[in-house]
Design an enzyme around this catalytic site. Structure first.
Site, PDB file in Angstrom:
ATOM      1  N   GLY B  48       0.843  -1.199   0.000  1.00  0.00           N
ATOM      2  CA  GLY B  48       0.000   0.000   0.000  1.00  0.00           C
ATOM      3  C   GLY B  48       0.869   1.235   0.000  1.00  0.00           C
ATOM      4  O   GLY B  48       1.522   1.532  -0.990  1.00  0.00           O
ATOM      5  N   PHE B  49       0.841   1.980   1.108  1.00  0.00           N
ATOM      6  CA  PHE B  49       1.692   3.169   1.265  1.00  0.00           C
ATOM      7  C   PHE B  49       1.358   4.237   0.220  1.00  0.00           C
ATOM      8  O   PHE B  49       2.246   4.775  -0.430  1.00  0.00           O
ATOM      9  CB  PHE B  49       3.193   2.804   1.192  1.00  0.00           C
ATOM     10  CG  PHE B  49       3.611   1.733   2.156  1.00  0.00           C
ATOM     11  CD1 PHE B  49       3.736   2.026   3.511  1.00  0.00           C
ATOM     12  CD2 PHE B  49       3.871   0.446   1.729  1.00  0.00           C
ATOM     13  CE1 PHE B  49       4.113   1.043   4.414  1.00  0.00           C
ATOM     14  CE2 PHE B  49       4.246  -0.548   2.618  1.00  0.00           C
ATOM     15  CZ  PHE B  49       4.366  -0.248   3.963  1.00  0.00           C
ATOM     16  N   HIS B  50       0.078   4.494   0.046  1.00  0.00           N
ATOM     17  CA  HIS B  50      -0.318   5.588  -0.846  1.00  0.00           C
ATOM     18  C   HIS B  50      -1.752   6.003  -0.514  1.00  0.00           C
ATOM     19  O   HIS B  50      -2.460   5.310   0.219  1.00  0.00           O
ATOM     20  CB  HIS B  50      -0.193   5.171  -2.320  1.00  0.00           C
ATOM     21  CG  HIS B  50      -1.120   4.074  -2.730  1.00  0.00           C
ATOM     22  ND1 HIS B  50      -0.781   2.751  -2.678  1.00  0.00           N
ATOM     23  CD2 HIS B  50      -2.395   4.108  -3.205  1.00  0.00           C
ATOM     24  CE1 HIS B  50      -1.799   2.017  -3.098  1.00  0.00           C
ATOM     25  NE2 HIS B  50      -2.788   2.806  -3.420  1.00  0.00           N
ATOM     26  N   ALA B  51      -2.108   7.155  -1.053  1.00  0.00           N
ATOM     27  CA  ALA B  51      -3.501   7.620  -1.001  1.00  0.00           C
ATOM     28  C   ALA B  51      -3.919   7.938  -2.435  1.00  0.00           C
ATOM     29  O   ALA B  51      -3.081   7.987  -3.344  1.00  0.00           O
ATOM     30  CB  ALA B  51      -3.616   8.859  -0.120  1.00  0.00           C
ATOM     31  N   ARG B  96      -3.389   4.259   2.952  1.00  0.00           N
ATOM     32  CA  ARG B  96      -3.690   2.897   3.353  1.00  0.00           C
ATOM     33  C   ARG B  96      -2.436   2.031   3.356  1.00  0.00           C
ATOM     34  O   ARG B  96      -1.542   2.186   2.520  1.00  0.00           O
ATOM     35  CB  ARG B  96      -4.761   2.275   2.461  1.00  0.00           C
ATOM     36  CG  ARG B  96      -4.333   1.644   1.143  1.00  0.00           C
ATOM     37  CD  ARG B  96      -4.073   2.681   0.052  1.00  0.00           C
ATOM     38  NE  ARG B  96      -5.052   3.744  -0.021  1.00  0.00           N
ATOM     39  CZ  ARG B  96      -6.157   3.693  -0.746  1.00  0.00           C
ATOM     40  NH1 ARG B  96      -6.408   2.654  -1.498  1.00  0.00           N
ATOM     41  NH2 ARG B  96      -6.962   4.717  -0.780  1.00  0.00           N
TER      42      ARG B  96
END
Lengths: 139, 139
Positions: B48-51, B96
């Site tokens: 994940g590690f993004h919006a 997330r």
């Protein structure tokens, strides 16, 4: 038979797993109106046993091994979904049976339209009659 | 937080397994333009590690157990996807992270639009700035 076993576009890494993806009207030739998925099916159990008058679907197996038997009324062809990178496009009119070959296998389906009981052919004799008339070749 | 853990409609049998389903603009509040799914992820690995600036998504886990950490810039809430009958709607603007908690777990995602790299926020400091501005409340 016009059903298509396709390679689903994938990005795989050594350490973090794989990701596969497809887009409506680009990677598959229809809208995605409905998603369903089937799980907790004991090994060797068969499901399916129907055809659709109009619905088109993409089937994929993100975990496990499921065999898909596609029947056009004259011939039966078996497609093996044993990798998340494989997808099977089922066009309208084909009778399908799915056999769970490995514990915990999951079958996911993207369908071209909303649920409509009138679109199902659940009686095999009725299917054979439809198939005889070549109804899946109609536009 | 406006993210929604939803019960996905399901039909379960004793002998043949379960089937869960959802439809675009009915069970979830958006079109389904893109599907992706993630597999072969080692236990305890995070992804994940993004919006997203605009994209909305439904996440579901048809097999296994995956925890989803949702971050609005101030608070982090953990949602547990440990049943095929649970779905998590992630609205735009949330950071997330997903943690694989069980071997062979599969994460599937139905997204409201086609892939667009410009819609991603991959830098956490940039995300915090967006969050500070309350951008996910915009229509």
């Amino acid at each position: 038979m016009e059903n298509l076993l396709i390679d689903i576009k994938s990005v795989n890494t050594e350490s973090d797993g794989g990701l596969s993806f497809f887009e409506s009207n680009k990677d598959i030739p229809f809208d995605i109106k409905r998603i369903y998925y089937i799980y907790d099916v004991p090994t060797e159990v068969k499901r399916g046993f129907h055809a659709h008058k109009k619905l088109r679907q993409l089937l994929w197996c993100p975990y496990g091994h499921i065999d898909i038997l596609i029947n056009d009324g004259k011939n039966i062809k078996t497609y093996t979904l044993d990798s998340p990178k494989k997808g099977l496009v089922i066009l309208k009119g084909y009778w399908r049976e799915m056999i769970w070959k490995k514990e915990n296998s999951v079958l996911c389906v993207a369908a071209s339209d909303y649920y409509n009981e009138d679109d199902y052919i659940r009686n095999y004799e009725e299917f054979l009659k439809y198939a005889e008339e070549g109804f899946w070749n109609e536009k």
